[in-house]
Every structure is written in C-alpha cells, then in structure tokens.
Scaffold this motif. Sequence first.
Motif, mmCIF file in Angstrom:
data_model
loop_
_atom_site.group_PDB
_atom_site.id
_atom_site.type_symbol
_atom_site.label_atom_id
_atom_site.label_comp_id
_atom_site.label_asym_id
_atom_site.label_seq_id
_atom_site.Cartn_x
_atom_site.Cartn_y
_atom_site.Cartn_z
ATOM 1 N N LYS A 49 -6.987 -0.858 -5.181
ATOM 2 C CA LYS A 49 -7.341 -1.113 -6.471
ATOM 3 C C LYS A 49 -6.179 -1.305 -7.442
ATOM 4 O O LYS A 49 -6.200 -2.151 -8.159
ATOM 5 C CB LYS A 49 -8.553 -0.012 -7.025
ATOM 6 C CG LYS A 49 -8.969 -0.324 -8.270
ATOM 7 C CD LYS A 49 -10.115 0.643 -8.811
ATOM 8 C CE LYS A 49 -10.784 0.069 -9.923
ATOM 9 N NZ LYS A 49 -12.146 0.715 -10.221
ATOM 10 N N ASN A 50 -5.457 -0.314 -7.342
ATOM 11 C CA ASN A 50 -4.307 -0.237 -8.286
ATOM 12 C C ASN A 50 -3.321 -1.393 -7.952
ATOM 13 O O ASN A 50 -2.781 -2.052 -8.686
ATOM 14 C CB ASN A 50 -3.654 1.154 -8.278
ATOM 15 C CG ASN A 50 -4.415 2.275 -8.716
ATOM 16 O OD1 ASN A 50 -5.319 1.969 -9.502
ATOM 17 N ND2 ASN A 50 -4.227 3.650 -8.435
ATOM 18 N N LEU A 51 -3.143 -1.604 -6.634
ATOM 19 C CA LEU A 51 -2.194 -2.608 -6.158
ATOM 20 C C LEU A 51 -2.667 -4.015 -6.705
ATOM 21 O O LEU A 51 -1.856 -4.661 -7.257
ATOM 22 C CB LEU A 51 -2.263 -2.633 -4.964
ATOM 23 C CG LEU A 51 -1.350 -3.699 -3.952
ATOM 24 C CD1 LEU A 51 0.238 -3.256 -4.354
ATOM 25 C CD2 LEU A 51 -1.450 -3.726 -2.527
ATOM 26 N N LEU A 52 -3.935 -4.405 -6.649
ATOM 27 C CA LEU A 52 -4.406 -5.651 -6.984
ATOM 28 C C LEU A 52 -4.526 -5.707 -8.577
ATOM 29 O O LEU A 52 -4.955 -6.867 -8.903
ATOM 30 C CB LEU A 52 -5.941 -5.829 -6.304
ATOM 31 C CG LEU A 52 -5.852 -5.824 -4.620
ATOM 32 C CD1 LEU A 52 -7.366 -6.033 -4.032
ATOM 33 C CD2 LEU A 52 -4.926 -7.099 -4.227
ATOM 34 N N ALA A 53 -4.755 -4.591 -9.313
ATOM 35 C CA ALA A 53 -4.976 -4.682 -10.694
ATOM 36 C C ALA A 53 -3.919 -5.714 -11.082
ATOM 37 O O ALA A 53 -4.507 -6.371 -12.258
ATOM 38 C CB ALA A 53 -4.977 -3.510 -11.242
ATOM 39 N N GLU A 54 -2.791 -5.968 -10.790
ATOM 40 C CA GLU A 54 -1.954 -6.599 -11.633
ATOM 41 C C GLU A 54 -2.014 -8.106 -11.333
ATOM 42 O O GLU A 54 -1.374 -8.957 -12.152
ATOM 43 C CB GLU A 54 -0.129 -6.047 -11.220
ATOM 44 C CG GLU A 54 0.116 -6.568 -9.825
ATOM 45 C CD GLU A 54 1.383 -6.276 -9.276
ATOM 46 O OE1 GLU A 54 2.230 -7.025 -9.577
ATOM 47 O OE2 GLU A 54 1.737 -4.973 -8.785
ATOM 48 N N MET B 121 0.685 -1.169 -0.099
ATOM 49 C CA MET B 121 0.044 -0.168 0.051
ATOM 50 C C MET B 121 0.797 1.233 -0.158
ATOM 51 O O MET B 121 0.362 2.480 -0.493
ATOM 52 C CB MET B 121 -0.984 0.075 1.234
ATOM 53 C CG MET B 121 -2.062 -1.215 1.341
ATOM 54 S SD MET B 121 -3.396 -0.712 0.316
ATOM 55 C CE MET B 121 -4.516 -0.251 1.238
ATOM 56 N N ILE B 122 2.115 1.067 0.628
ATOM 57 C CA ILE B 122 3.081 2.337 0.413
ATOM 58 C C ILE B 122 3.798 2.326 -0.653
ATOM 59 O O ILE B 122 4.728 3.119 -0.839
ATOM 60 C CB ILE B 122 3.497 2.510 1.851
ATOM 61 C CG1 ILE B 122 4.845 1.418 2.044
ATOM 62 C CG2 ILE B 122 2.712 2.844 3.021
ATOM 63 C CD1 ILE B 122 5.639 1.657 3.207
ATOM 64 N N GLY B 123 3.624 1.432 -1.593
ATOM 65 C CA GLY B 123 4.537 1.600 -2.803
ATOM 66 C C GLY B 123 5.636 0.867 -3.113
ATOM 67 O O GLY B 123 6.546 0.942 -3.760
ATOM 68 N N GLU B 124 5.938 0.037 -1.657
ATOM 69 C CA GLU B 124 7.424 -0.417 -1.823
ATOM 70 C C GLU B 124 7.589 -1.713 -2.315
ATOM 71 O O GLU B 124 8.571 -2.139 -2.782
ATOM 72 C CB GLU B 124 7.882 -0.681 -0.292
ATOM 73 C CG GLU B 124 8.347 0.327 0.557
ATOM 74 C CD GLU B 124 8.673 0.350 1.822
ATOM 75 O OE1 GLU B 124 8.875 -1.078 2.368
ATOM 76 O OE2 GLU B 124 9.009 1.328 2.493
ATOM 77 N N VAL B 125 6.386 -2.653 -2.327
ATOM 78 C CA VAL B 125 6.380 -3.974 -3.102
ATOM 79 C C VAL B 125 5.310 -4.142 -3.880
ATOM 80 O O VAL B 125 4.213 -3.814 -3.416
ATOM 81 C CB VAL B 125 6.479 -5.047 -1.878
ATOM 82 C CG1 VAL B 125 6.415 -6.431 -2.263
ATOM 83 C CG2 VAL B 125 7.415 -4.782 -0.793
ATOM 84 N N ALA B 126 5.565 -5.113 -5.028
ATOM 85 C CA ALA B 126 4.434 -5.111 -5.822
ATOM 86 C C ALA B 126 3.536 -6.367 -5.153
ATOM 87 O O ALA B 126 4.008 -7.104 -4.527
ATOM 88 C CB ALA B 126 4.919 -5.710 -7.288
ATOM 89 N N ALA B 127 2.109 -6.303 -5.889
ATOM 90 C CA ALA B 127 1.232 -7.231 -5.314
ATOM 91 C C ALA B 127 1.836 -8.851 -5.345
ATOM 92 O O ALA B 127 1.475 -9.510 -4.335
ATOM 93 C CB ALA B 127 -0.230 -7.179 -5.826
ATOM 94 N N LYS B 128 2.275 -9.072 -6.465
ATOM 95 C CA LYS B 128 2.779 -10.299 -6.813
ATOM 96 C C LYS B 128 4.011 -11.129 -5.786
ATOM 97 O O LYS B 128 3.840 -12.249 -5.560
ATOM 98 C CB LYS B 128 3.235 -10.634 -8.215
ATOM 99 C CG LYS B 128 4.383 -9.942 -8.528
ATOM 100 C CD LYS B 128 4.545 -9.926 -10.079
ATOM 101 C CE LYS B 128 5.983 -9.216 -10.194
ATOM 102 N NZ LYS B 128 6.439 -9.137 -11.685
ATOM 103 N N ASN B 129 4.553 -10.068 -5.112
ATOM 104 C CA ASN B 129 5.575 -10.345 -4.145
ATOM 105 C C ASN B 129 5.019 -10.120 -2.830
ATOM 106 O O ASN B 129 5.839 -10.607 -1.867
ATOM 107 C CB ASN B 129 6.693 -9.245 -4.244
ATOM 108 C CG ASN B 129 7.409 -9.372 -5.862
ATOM 109 O OD1 ASN B 129 7.470 -10.479 -6.301
ATOM 110 N ND2 ASN B 129 7.865 -8.425 -6.154
#
Length: 259
Positions: A115-120, A70-78
């Motif tokens: 929403k943006n995090l889960l989109a991928e 959520m703070i943009g440090e890690v992508a959802a898949k990771n």
Amino acid sequence: MLKIPTMANTICIANQKGGVGKTTTAVNLSAALAVSEKRTLLVDCDPQGNATTGLGLDKSNIHNTLYHGMIGEVAAKNLIVNSDIETLKIIPSRVELIGFDVEMMSQPKREMILKNLLAEVKNSFDYIIIDCPPSLSLLTVNALTAADYMLIPLQCEFYALEGLGQLLQTMKRIKHNLNPKLKIAGILLTMYDKRTNLSRQVAEDAEKYFKNLVFKTIIPRNVRLGEAPSFGKPILFYDATSVGAISYFELAKEIINQQ
C-alpha cells in the motif's frame, strides 16, 4: 479549469486456489481497461511472474522487480515498465519475490508495505490491478490491504466453492484490522462450459449464495484464451474476435460502469 488528479481504483484479483483464472483475468482485464482509454497499472504480486510473461516481458532482462520495491530498495515509479499498449504499464515480478514473506516476518507494519509503495503512483492511473499468488500469504494480505476492491475468479468446476469461505474470512479480518474500505468488486465465473451440467450448476450455486455479487459477464472456457500467454500477448492482441476477448471487454465495461 484545473484538473484535480483522481486516485486509481485498486482491484486485487484473489483466490487462494490455483488454476482459477487469476492471472488470465489480471492480464486481460488490464489490457481491456487500457484499450478502453483507462490508464492502467498491472502489479504482478505472484513470485511465479506469469502476468509479467503474459504481457511479453523477458524476466531475465528486467533489472528491478516488485521485490526490490517491497524491500525498500527502489521507488515504485522506477519499477514501472511499458507494455505494447501505451496506456498499460506493469510492475513486473520474478521468483525472488518468494523470499518476501520470510524476510519481512519481523518487520513492523509488514502488511502495509505494498500500500505504501503504490501510494506515490496512485495519482498517475485510473486503475491498478494486482495479481495475487494462489495462497493466503503475506503477499496476498499486502494486496488486500492495498486494494479498494477484491475480484474473486471462481472456476466452474468441481470444488469451486471450496475455500471461498476461508478467503472471505481473511477479507473480513483485513477489513476489520487493516483496510476498512475494502469491498468485493464481484465474483467472476471463469472456465464456463455451457455444454456441461456442472458449469451450469456452479453458476446457479454462486448466484444463489452470492446474488448480486456475481458479475453478469461470464468467462467461457476458450482455447484461444489458453494459447495467448505462450505468445506473451493479452487475448485482445492474440485474437480480438475470440469469445475470450469479447468477454474480457464486457467485464471491463461492467467494472467501469460500477465505479
């Protein structure tokens, strides 16, 4: 034939009241969907992290949690972690998520972060279940903005309907401003005790006010359902023959048939 990837149905489980069965529903519905051969992702959006421990994860051994996404440090898949069910994955949570509301207060489009995090990862699952905190915080607004559907657990106890109007107003505002596709999946009656007049009265009132929005499945008050989280297991693995397990299987069926 080329298989076209389908987008997951994203369901957030929300009610700003505590103790209504949100996490119990998130964990056990996710497990029931996964056992029904649906690729399912459970997103623990509550800083208490009860859904994370409810699937048997040791929070002290987790490196990255939803907060880091959520703070943009890690992508959802990771962030995705395996559970004991092959078709059920989880994005875990821990207490640091409590800082999200304050840290993101001045961020533009802060309601869209989840929403943006889960989109991928949306194409990788049939269902994404989001367990919300017991408040109408920025985290809950993020969950409602990311979701296609909202499922509302309603406990069959005193003051059950109190606060529901506020939740529905919040949903209406989010639908108008942030997520026009958001719908109510249904109202789920929880902690139902057929021996009490109160439970029957709450069920009758809910059906009177909300009519076909109330799920046919009712989750009974069940000792085994209450015990399962302390063993880090969904009810299906703790006691598959219990009325709690059977009820969540029925709910999963009802949701699959709805979509």
